[in-house]
Design a protein around this motif. Sequence first.
Motif, short mmCIF file in Angstrom:
data_model
loop_
_atom_site.label_atom_id
_atom_site.label_comp_id
_atom_site.label_asym_id
_atom_site.label_seq_id
_atom_site.Cartn_x
_atom_site.Cartn_y
_atom_site.Cartn_z
N HIS A 190 0.80 -1.22 0.00
CA HIS A 190 0.00 0.00 0.00
C HIS A 190 0.84 1.28 0.00
N ALA A 191 1.92 1.31 0.76
CA ALA A 191 2.76 2.52 0.78
C ALA A 191 3.69 2.57 -0.42
N ARG A 192 4.30 1.42 -0.72
CA ARG A 192 5.22 1.30 -1.86
C ARG A 192 6.37 2.31 -1.78
N THR A 193 6.88 2.47 -0.58
CA THR A 193 8.06 3.30 -0.34
C THR A 193 9.08 2.45 0.41
N ASP A 194 10.29 2.98 0.57
CA ASP A 194 11.27 2.29 1.40
C ASP A 194 10.73 2.12 2.82
N LEU A 195 11.18 1.05 3.48
CA LEU A 195 10.72 0.72 4.83
C LEU A 195 11.87 0.80 5.81
N ALA A 196 11.52 1.01 7.07
CA ALA A 196 12.45 0.85 8.18
C ALA A 196 11.78 -0.03 9.22
N VAL A 197 12.39 -1.14 9.59
CA VAL A 197 11.78 -2.05 10.56
C VAL A 197 12.66 -2.11 11.80
N THR A 198 12.00 -2.18 12.95
CA THR A 198 12.70 -2.16 14.23
C THR A 198 12.10 -3.20 15.15
N VAL A 199 12.96 -3.89 15.89
CA VAL A 199 12.56 -4.83 16.93
C VAL A 199 13.24 -4.40 18.22
N LEU A 200 12.45 -4.18 19.26
CA LEU A 200 12.97 -3.83 20.58
C LEU A 200 12.54 -4.88 21.59
#
Length: 271
Positions: A190-200
């Motif tokens: 849906h966004a079709r942009t670069d992503l940033a994923v984070t796990v804390l």
Amino acid sequence: MEGEPPYFFDRGENEFPGLTVTRDCDTAVLEVTVHGRWSRRMGLDVYNLLRRCLAEHPPAIVVDLSGLNDPDAASANMWLAAARAAASLRPPAQLVAGIPPARQLAGRLRSLGAVHQLPLFATAWQARAAVATRLPQTERLHLSPLPPERSSVAAAGDLVVAACDAWGLPAIAAPGRMVMAELAANAVDHARTDLAVTVLRRGAGLYLSVRDGDPRLPRLVQPDEPVRRRPAGRDRGLWTVHRRASAWGARPARGGKVVWAVMRPHRSAPR
């Protein structure tokens, strides 16, 4: 419905006039900025906004009170109650406040012994700096940027598995991977942009987030609502997140949005 996890879609500044929330995407620290004169209405808005913030289980919340007009210090009990609620989380979250020391509210908080529950700093900048020095540096994994491709969905899920292996959280690995993959897949589709994923790591649980460049917030489609056919393997949509996360939601971010989920062991079993 009883037993369902809370979910929160923050609509931005217009939802709670005088209150804004920003999130540090690297640390998941939230900052709440308060502007205007304290009133019963503002008190209700603060309560609801802080409830949302605590559901996200951040490591810390910085409250900027420099723009709050509260000459009678009527909000003092609200901030102390919020600090106690943050401390009751497991693991605890820290609530700190930035407020000029000469303000009536600052004096009232000090007289109530707030320094033991709610650290006070002269400015929000000082509060942020103090929080930054106390954050653990070894309980965070991050991937950025990821292209809007299906391979990024797999990479996001693999990051959760790696985190669970490193931190000894096997009960969350499978459901956490599934939830993270769903968050990333929605962003890709849906966004079709670069992503940033984070796990804390949050004690025995995890905080997962996906940031993208599309400001439109997702929507939880009700089971009886007609929907178009989803891509193969994602027919359950955000209901996968809803059914497996302890809490989840979305909030605007600079240049896009962040969609997040909290995973805890007691929510790990399929239903």
